[in-house]
Design an enzyme around this catalytic site. Structure first.
Site, PDB file in Angstrom:
ATOM      1  N   ASN A 107       0.848  -1.398   0.088  1.00  0.00           N
ATOM      2  CA  ASN A 107      -0.091  -0.009   0.186  1.00  0.00           C
ATOM      3  C   ASN A 107       0.838   1.208   0.204  1.00  0.00           C
ATOM      4  O   ASN A 107       0.478   2.355  -0.443  1.00  0.00           O
ATOM      5  CB  ASN A 107      -1.115  -0.059   1.064  1.00  0.00           C
ATOM      6  N   CYS A 108       2.193   1.300   0.684  1.00  0.00           N
ATOM      7  CA  CYS A 108       2.806   2.402   0.844  1.00  0.00           C
ATOM      8  C   CYS A 108       3.371   2.564  -0.718  1.00  0.00           C
ATOM      9  O   CYS A 108       4.318   3.946  -0.776  1.00  0.00           O
ATOM     10  CB  CYS A 108       3.922   2.028   1.745  1.00  0.00           C
ATOM     11  N   PRO A 124     -11.544 -12.916  24.602  1.00  0.00           N
ATOM     12  CA  PRO A 124     -10.347 -13.724  24.684  1.00  0.00           C
ATOM     13  C   PRO A 124      -9.989 -14.447  23.437  1.00  0.00           C
ATOM     14  O   PRO A 124      -8.761 -14.837  23.085  1.00  0.00           O
ATOM     15  CB  PRO A 124     -10.331 -14.478  26.132  1.00  0.00           C
ATOM     16  N   TYR A 128      31.517   7.230  11.401  1.00  0.00           N
ATOM     17  CA  TYR A 128      31.894   8.583  10.828  1.00  0.00           C
ATOM     18  C   TYR A 128      33.093   8.358   9.658  1.00  0.00           C
ATOM     19  O   TYR A 128      34.036   7.667  10.253  1.00  0.00           O
ATOM     20  CB  TYR A 128      32.664   9.612  11.692  1.00  0.00           C
TER      21      TYR A 128
END
Lengths: 552, 552
Positions: free
Chosen positions: A41-42, A275, A425
């Site tokens: 869907n995205c 439940p 880094y």
């Protein structure tokens, strides 16, 4: 053991696959009203725009695979029309031939999702007016676009609205967004959305904020929209992206407990008030990880994890959902905006104490080519220093930082932990002082009272009427644009020009991002002045007051 | 208050700036032996290759700025030759005129860094043989390259060696790397370096592993290198990148406590054995955050944070360094390898109990164009589930995931926390089940005994002699390359072909990445077989046994 699942997309399919992995012998039936299961869907907006070219790609898993590999009895185009909790059975209707039949269950899992909301305005059902939920919707919209529509109107500037805008613009449609709020991506704090709003405009979209559609009517070549302001718009197609509503009809009819906003109520094991019935995904009300309150957040990641958790509990493996922290991200061409945890507007609404800092940095070392600016807003608890929320906007490295901050929130890390987090880094990937570390430094300094800061919104209140405003940037920077009323005293001359600074009232200093302002405040305070740093400097001011000024 | 700092790069400059921010009145003197302060050491290789074009960019801060803005008395080309701890003064020598003088201090901060190690081999001081530490080194190397050298030999395949290789290749030099170990980037586990080794070779570098240089001699047009294997190499230039040694001479002469590997010993407030002397950066021995043991890790991020902490403590703000977790990242063209926390080799060396999982996934949703494969190795504590270390390799999204995992290690998160971390998902940025979540899922399944797994190294031990090996991929995948001895039974036929699987011995199943193998093991175990999933599947096997096989 017989598990019946209602809904075959993110939450339902995850439940089914996990259930099979936990039990080779269980009988697992998955009902899906639509023709497809487990679709992306995205990805739907990107298929309209052509970024995703093959429709096939949107089908993440096919019924045949679920059947073969997981022995899941997938029944598409079949709707569950009723639950008989006493008899522990559901009534299924084959949407092809209309035949209804009963199916018993030991455990029932509801994963019906949420439906796009259709506001009650005239013309909402006209041809050419769409919502976007599934592949059938996307086929219809794409078909309309392919037929050569000129002007698309998107109602709602949320995630889907902005993603649709990108894709309509990619298809060269004239695109207008109509949004009720005074900002795009309303779940995020307004100033952090400024770069997205500006990018929308610079790519040619028309952004109508504080505006809404009152009626839509058929016209000679499409639709005519009457807006609240009195303005009218002609549109070839309209897509409504104004939020979703949990598909709770089955649950309501079955007498399951429902939250005030319609979400199916579950405990943290995803169990409903019955439940034998679990519920997962966009249809449920979950706990907000940070506030502890009830929330409804339609997100794919949580839906997948909830499915896994429901299956675990059904098969006797205790598993708890830790709550949702509303991490989300949206791209608009080369711009990215992301958020995790609480926003300032939610903190203000809930009267939760917080403080905030802004950091503007490069996404990797500035000396390496290709460094792109990135802005982070960090919200923290003034007492404990715990991170409450973060937003980031920029063109590169946004997901990277929001992901770190999302993990930090989950682990209840503080601003001091952020100052120390040891991130990767090398010049093409980050900085020795990563923007996340910088946010930690700035927040720690603020918390320690090392550098008292004020924010643009405070400056614009009472303080601005009383305080002097000093721009400590270079004359060149000052000339290129400054905050009205500011006097320029460059930081490197400040110690020699202290006598120019008024001593009879508070002084607010600012620079471009807050670094030089910080040093300026320390110099001024050492000289006995009542000085404050403007948080995030001129860049943050510009987020509040874009050069375009149309955003206001 | 008078603070004297020895060394003006990452650690020293950070100390100086923080010191000024904490005290406008302190006298701060920063001595630097070289001509530059605060230069971008991590950028040096990229200036040689031309990615960074302007030398100026490598000078992050200039003495004049430190002087003007922070009133730091910067004295470059000045060496500290002795410390008189009793008198609390240092002897400085101006390297320009040779004049020496004394400078007193209230607090002294040692930030001398680490020097590239020069192995004691013949010819190590010949012209054309370089090490790489500062701008002067890089000027000399660049000058050599600019003059048209043809063949560069890099001794040592660590971070700098690989970065130099990229840049020499970019300059079209024939490039050879000589490495003593049987892998590149020796601080990382060998199999995770395979993609980098393969990329080095495919870009044209020659990789000589388990090899070393025994002597270097001048030849007609450069240098001739005699290698341990008997082989000789002609080289236009040689760069030695075989590690660094802490610059501890001053500290040793002053009688400060020194660790066994030469690092200046400090407490977690960065204080040396003399309460008036602090030390930070590459020259110090710090605590390993995970093992609690002593370590020396020359990294820019920790150096910067240590400088800040030393200044805090000097000015009475208690601040503690939490230890180093050795997060590092290296790029080689479009490949990236990163690590955080402990590696398998360190865990094995220390006899620390651990278990590991491999995940191979796309860096963002597979259905969105541009998804690139990413491999993660996760190491965790078998008792507590705490994350002990992680490594990732791929071409996109590597820093993103390692950063999340670095934060997870700092926060002592467990594999179950990773399964639940709520990361940013839109198709161009991630997946609903992010690779980090996947690592958490796989590790949790392994820890729960849900899917017993074995690893390539175990398979290659005793187990491989006894067990049957089943490849559950498609016949097409199997035909394209499989593990020797494997029999192909595709997962979707497995339930029907159970009688073909031997019941008299353990069965190891594998697929491409471990997902189908997982399901296969569950099916086999349900049928009463003693089945195991090969962790990370064929992709992990291929990391251990590259197609090229030259890596072995």
């Amino acid at each position: 053991m017989k598990v019946v699942i209602v809904g075959g997309v993110a939450g339902g399919a995850s439940t089914a696959a996990r259930a099979r992995r936990l039990s080779e012998s269980a009988e697992i039936i998955m009902f899906e009203r639509g023709p497809d299961v487990s679709f992306a869907n995205c990805g739907l907006p990107y298929y309209i725009g052509g970024e995703i070219q093959e429709r096939e790609k949107l089908l993440v898993t096919k019924p045949s695979l679920l059947n073969k590999r997981y022995r899941i009895d997938v029944r598409t185009r079949t709707e569950i029309v009723a639950i008989d909790r006493r008899a522990k059975q559901v009534r299924a209707r084959n949407l092809g031939d209309g035949v209804e039949y009963l199916e018993s269950y030991d455990f029932l899992v509801l994963a019906p999702g949420a439906a796009p909301w259709k506001p009650p305005i005239e013309g909402v059902d006209l041809p050419g007016v769409f919502t976007l939920r599934n592949l059938e919707d996307v086929d219809r919209i794409k078909d309309f676009v392919d037929r050569g529509v000129e002007h698309a109107v998107i109602v709602g500037a949320g995630f889907i609205g902005v993603e649709l805008a990108e894709n309509f613009l990619r298809r060269k449609l004239r695109t207008t967004i109509v949004e009720l709020q005074d900002q795009v991506i309303p779940v995020v704090d307004r100033e952090m959305t400024t770069p997205i709003a500006e990018a929308l405009r610079s790519r040619g979209a028309t952004l109508l904020l504080r505006e809404s559609v009152e009626a839509m009517r058929k016209s000679a070549d499409g639709l005519t929209l009457n807006l609240k302001s009195g303005r009218t718009l002609d549109a070839g197609l309209v897509v409504l992206g104004v939020g979703v509503r949990p598909e709770n009809q089955l649950a309501v009819a079955a007498g399951l407990e429902i939250g005030p906003r319609g979400g199916i109520r579950v405990d943290d094991g995803m169990q409903t008030s019955d439940p034998s019935i679990y519920a997962v995904g966009d249809a449920v009300e979950t706990r907000d990880f940070l506030t502890g309150g009830r929330t409804q957040v339609p997100l794919a990641g949580p839906a997948n994890r909830q499915g896994r958790i429901a299956a675990d509990n059904i098969f006797g493996r205790e598993s708890r959902y830790r709550g949702t922290q509303s991490t989300a991200i949206v791209g608009f061409f080369d711009h990215t905006l992301a958020t995790t945890g609480l926003t300032e507007k939610v903190l203000v609404r809930d009267r939760t104490p917080f403080f905030k800092v802004y950091v503007h940095a490069n996404h990797h070392a500035g000396y390496y080519p290709g460094a792109k600016p990135l802005s982070i807003k960090l919200l923290a608890d003034p007492l404990t220093g715990k991170v409450l929320g973060a937003q980031a906007v920029g063109s590169e490295g946004v997901a990277n930082r929001i992901n770190v901050l999302a993990a930090a929130i989950q682990a209840e890390m503080t601003i001091r932990d952020l100052a120390e987090v040891e991130l990767a880094y090398a010049p093409q990937f980050g900085s020795a002082k990563d923007p996340v570390n910088m946010a930690g430094f700035v927040a720690s300094n603020a918390a320690d009272g090392l550098c008292p800061q004020v924010h643009v919104d405070q400056w614009e209140g009472e303080l601005g009427k009383r305080a002097a405003l000093i721009d400590v940037r270079t004359p060149q920077e000052f000339a290129a644009g400054a905050i009205p009323g500011a006097v320029n005293v460059p930081i490197d001359e400040l110690r020699e020009r202290l006598d120019e600074i008024p001593r009879d009232r508070p002084v607010v200093a600012y620079c471009q991002v807050g670094m030089r302002g910080y040093m300026a405040v320390l110099i001024l305070r050492d000289a006995g002045l009542d000085a404050y740093n403007l948080g995030g400097g001129y860049k943050t001011y510009r987020l509040h007051h874009p050069a375009s000024d149309e955003h206001a």
